[in-house]
Motif scaffolding. Structure first.
Motif, mmCIF file in Angstrom:
data_model
loop_
_atom_site.group_PDB
_atom_site.id
_atom_site.type_symbol
_atom_site.label_atom_id
_atom_site.label_comp_id
_atom_site.label_asym_id
_atom_site.label_seq_id
_atom_site.Cartn_x
_atom_site.Cartn_y
_atom_site.Cartn_z
ATOM 1 N N PHE A 1 10.230 -6.748 23.173
ATOM 2 C CA PHE A 1 8.478 -7.033 23.184
ATOM 3 C C PHE A 1 7.805 -6.080 22.154
ATOM 4 O O PHE A 1 8.097 -4.722 22.543
ATOM 5 N N LYS B 1 4.789 -3.709 20.403
ATOM 6 C CA LYS B 1 3.160 -3.560 20.554
ATOM 7 C C LYS B 1 2.887 -2.346 19.429
ATOM 8 O O LYS B 1 4.071 -1.584 19.129
ATOM 9 N N TRP C 1 -1.714 0.787 20.998
ATOM 10 C CA TRP C 1 -2.227 0.341 22.430
ATOM 11 C C TRP C 1 -1.969 -1.128 22.763
ATOM 12 O O TRP C 1 -1.932 -1.321 23.950
ATOM 13 N N SER D 1 -0.587 -5.226 22.419
ATOM 14 C CA SER D 1 0.629 -6.297 21.740
ATOM 15 C C SER D 1 -0.058 -7.438 21.177
ATOM 16 O O SER D 1 -1.220 -7.697 21.496
ATOM 17 N N LYS E 1 -0.721 -10.306 21.938
ATOM 18 C CA LYS E 1 -0.475 -11.342 22.818
ATOM 19 C C LYS E 1 -0.990 -12.695 22.652
ATOM 20 O O LYS E 1 -0.724 -13.675 23.092
ATOM 21 N N LYS F 1 12.330 -3.308 25.586
ATOM 22 C CA LYS F 1 13.357 -4.130 26.060
ATOM 23 C C LYS F 1 12.747 -5.558 26.512
ATOM 24 O O LYS F 1 11.842 -5.122 27.580
ATOM 25 N N TRP F 2 13.222 -6.389 26.170
ATOM 26 C CA TRP F 2 12.482 -7.648 26.571
ATOM 27 C C TRP F 2 13.109 -7.987 28.117
ATOM 28 O O TRP F 2 14.040 -7.796 28.580
ATOM 29 N N ALA F 3 11.927 -8.105 29.084
ATOM 30 C CA ALA F 3 12.108 -8.244 30.364
ATOM 31 C C ALA F 3 11.957 -9.589 30.948
ATOM 32 O O ALA F 3 10.552 -10.020 30.956
ATOM 33 N N GLU G 1 2.033 -8.551 38.720
ATOM 34 C CA GLU G 1 1.425 -7.645 37.916
ATOM 35 C C GLU G 1 0.205 -7.001 38.355
ATOM 36 O O GLU G 1 -0.557 -7.853 38.860
ATOM 37 N N ARG H 1 -3.369 -4.044 37.845
ATOM 38 C CA ARG H 1 -4.139 -3.266 37.373
ATOM 39 C C ARG H 1 -4.665 -2.080 38.352
ATOM 40 O O ARG H 1 -5.274 -2.552 39.345
ATOM 41 N N ARG I 1 -3.358 -8.601 38.141
ATOM 42 C CA ARG I 1 -3.853 -8.724 36.886
ATOM 43 C C ARG I 1 -3.890 -10.070 36.280
ATOM 44 O O ARG I 1 -4.780 -10.335 35.321
ATOM 45 N N ASP J 1 1.762 0.096 31.371
ATOM 46 C CA ASP J 1 0.765 0.352 30.468
ATOM 47 C C ASP J 1 -0.298 1.395 30.814
ATOM 48 O O ASP J 1 -0.535 1.314 32.098
ATOM 49 N N ASN K 1 -4.677 2.447 29.846
ATOM 50 C CA ASN K 1 -5.644 2.215 29.375
ATOM 51 C C ASN K 1 -6.641 3.103 29.618
ATOM 52 O O ASN K 1 -6.828 3.499 30.956
HETATM 53 N N1 LIG Z 1 9.004 -5.466 27.883
HETATM 54 C C1 LIG Z 1 8.187 -6.638 28.181
HETATM 55 N N2 LIG Z 1 9.100 -7.680 28.328
HETATM 56 C C2 LIG Z 1 8.508 -9.058 28.634
HETATM 57 N N3 LIG Z 1 7.054 -9.150 28.926
HETATM 58 C C3 LIG Z 1 6.393 -8.081 28.700
HETATM 59 C C4 LIG Z 1 7.056 -6.742 28.681
HETATM 60 N N4 LIG Z 1 6.004 -5.854 28.385
HETATM 61 C C5 LIG Z 1 5.005 -6.393 28.673
HETATM 62 N N5 LIG Z 1 5.110 -7.980 28.930
HETATM 63 C C6 LIG Z 1 4.224 -8.992 29.330
HETATM 64 O O1 LIG Z 1 3.258 -8.980 28.513
HETATM 65 C C7 LIG Z 1 1.834 -8.607 29.005
HETATM 66 C C8 LIG Z 1 1.092 -7.549 27.931
HETATM 67 O O2 LIG Z 1 1.779 -6.474 28.003
HETATM 68 P P1 LIG Z 1 0.572 -5.059 27.748
HETATM 69 O O3 LIG Z 1 -0.029 -4.615 28.776
HETATM 70 O O4 LIG Z 1 1.944 -4.131 27.216
HETATM 71 O O5 LIG Z 1 -0.025 -5.513 26.545
HETATM 72 P P2 LIG Z 1 -1.446 -4.938 26.227
HETATM 73 O O6 LIG Z 1 -1.623 -5.881 24.842
HETATM 74 O O7 LIG Z 1 -1.727 -3.557 26.034
HETATM 75 O O8 LIG Z 1 -2.188 -5.922 27.328
HETATM 76 P P3 LIG Z 1 -3.465 -5.364 27.736
HETATM 77 O O9 LIG Z 1 -4.803 -5.205 26.622
HETATM 78 O O10 LIG Z 1 -4.152 -6.647 28.744
HETATM 79 O O11 LIG Z 1 -3.354 -4.210 28.439
HETATM 80 C C9 LIG Z 1 2.070 -7.990 30.315
HETATM 81 O O12 LIG Z 1 1.226 -8.212 31.307
HETATM 82 C C10 LIG Z 1 3.629 -8.465 30.900
HETATM 83 O O13 LIG Z 1 3.248 -9.757 31.450
#
Ligand SMILES: Nc1ncnc2c1ncn2[C@@H]1O[C@H](COP(=O)(O)OP(=O)(O)OP(=O)(O)O)[C@@H](O)[C@H]1O
Length: 334
Positions: free
Chosen positions: A108, A110, A113, A115, A117, A174-176, A184, A186, A200, A253, A255
């Motif tokens: 996954f 990012k 800060w 990803s 998404k 690592k992909w989860a 999830e 916050r 979340r 994460d 924030n």
């Molecule tokens: N390693 C992972 N494998 C699979 N899915 C993941 C993984 N890490 C995060 N996710 C999924 O992706 C979503 C977003 O992850 P993350 O919080 O790291 O991104 P972000 O862009 O910082 O989001 P935000 O801006 O909302 O904080 C998480 O809520 C989770 O559902």
């Protein structure tokens, strides 16, 4: 908010201290050429040339037989006819490939800060699961969410000196596959105290988590006390967790408090006040179908839709209005 607070929430800053309670992650500094590739929104969208044929996406731009397409036609001195060749980042690609292998074949991605998404829809799986450098480049390059990291990271800082950090990093996590969105949460920390926990994924009503509300609250509170409170240096911040099937809590994460961070089922005003009933921690979840928040059919992050009072956008607009007022005043003074 201070730049320092925003900086502390970068994954390359917090991850080393929290790796034992988070998802295994490998982090690499990005070469400036790749940062420029991500920031460049002019010209055609070219995927990088891959050093490995296996990594090539089916719609890869590059094809040796098409090589001459990148040349300027002979005798032409019209600059507009020049087509740049696709960029290539062999060293970064090599590091990413190695990391993907080390992390079991899927990651996954990012930046410091955020990803990408909002670009999950573009991938063949409809998720952010990546197995190659090209897939990662495609997701990062197509994402609007990352524009925040690339250009606006310090917009809410009163001591803003720059629009971007001096270094960008890519975090490969690592992909989860088993993260269930309803598990999830916050968590909101004010003056080192956990004051709020919100579901979340606010677009769904999940009866199963309502039944476990007390257990979840206790598990998250304990995780905060044992693993986060004394280790994270800021006074006010938020952190995201997910609770595994076996009840163990994992950190996803950090924030900053306020600004672009979504307060989800709270408002920032509520989070900033002491509760009237003396309870220091409030846990909110969607407790009926009627409590569900707007749907995300377009995969636009909720952050972009929530304009309610106290939301990240609301705060952003207030800051913008304030700045405009300040500029108008100083112009009229001058
Ligand atoms: N390693 C992972 N494998 C699979 N899915 C993941 C993984 N890490 C995060 N996710 C999924 O992706 C979503 C977003 O992850 P993350 O919080 O790291 O991104 P972000 O862009 O910082 O989001 P935000 O801006 O909302 O904080 C998480 O809520 C989770 O559902």
């Amino acid at each position: 908010m201070l730049e320092e607070e925003v900086n502390r929430c970068q994954i390359q800053e917090w991850y080393p201290k929290f790796k034992s309670v988070s998802i295994r992650t490998l982090i690499h500094e990005l070469p400036e050429s790749f940062v420029q590739y991500l920031r460049d929104d002019s010209g055609p969208f070219l995927l990088p040339l891959s050093i490995s044929n296996e990594d090539a996406l089916p719609n890869r731009i590059h094809n040796p037989e098409e090589e001459e397409d990148f040349a300027v036609s002979e005798g032409s001195d019209d600059e507009s006819e020049k087509i740049s060749p696709p960029p290539s980042f062999p060293e970064l690609e090599f590091l990413v490939k190695e990391s993907i292998e080390t992390l079991g074949g899927a990651v996954f991605p990012k930046l410091n800060w955020s990803s990408p998404k909002d670009s999950a829809w573009i991938s063949s799986t409809g998720t952010l699961k990546c197995t190659s450098f090209c897939e990662i480049a495609l997701l990062l390059r197509s994402s609007d969410s990352l524009v925040h990291d690339l250009r606006h990271a310090y917009d809410s800082c009163i001591d803003k000196t720059s629009s971007r950090p001096s270094n960008f990093f890519i975090a490969l996590r690592k992909w989860a596959p088993s993260i269930r969105p309803e598990m999830e949460f916050r968590c909101f920390v004010r003056v080192h105290q956990l004051v709020g926990i919100s579901q979340r994924e606010v677009t769904g009503f999940y009866p199963s988590i309502c039944e476990q509300k007390n257990e979840l609250k206790m598990a998250i509170q304990e995780f905060f006390t044992d693993e986060v409170r004394l280790k994270f240096d800021l006074e006010n911040y938020t952190f995201d967790v997910y609770v595994r099937e076996d009840g163990r809590v994992k950190l996803l994460d950090f924030n900053p408090w306020g600004a672009f961070t979504l307060p989800l089922l709270f408002t920032w005003e509520e989070l900033g006040k002491d509760s009237e009933d003396g309870n220091t921690l409030e846990f909110r979840m969607v407790e009926s179908q009627c409590g569900v928040r707007p749907g995300l059919k377009t995969a636009v992050p909720y952050d972009y839709l929530d304009t309610s009072e106290g939301s990240g956008w609301d705060q952003f607009l207030r800051n913008a209005e304030e700045e405009l007022r300040r500029q108008t005043l100083s112009a009229s003074d001058g």
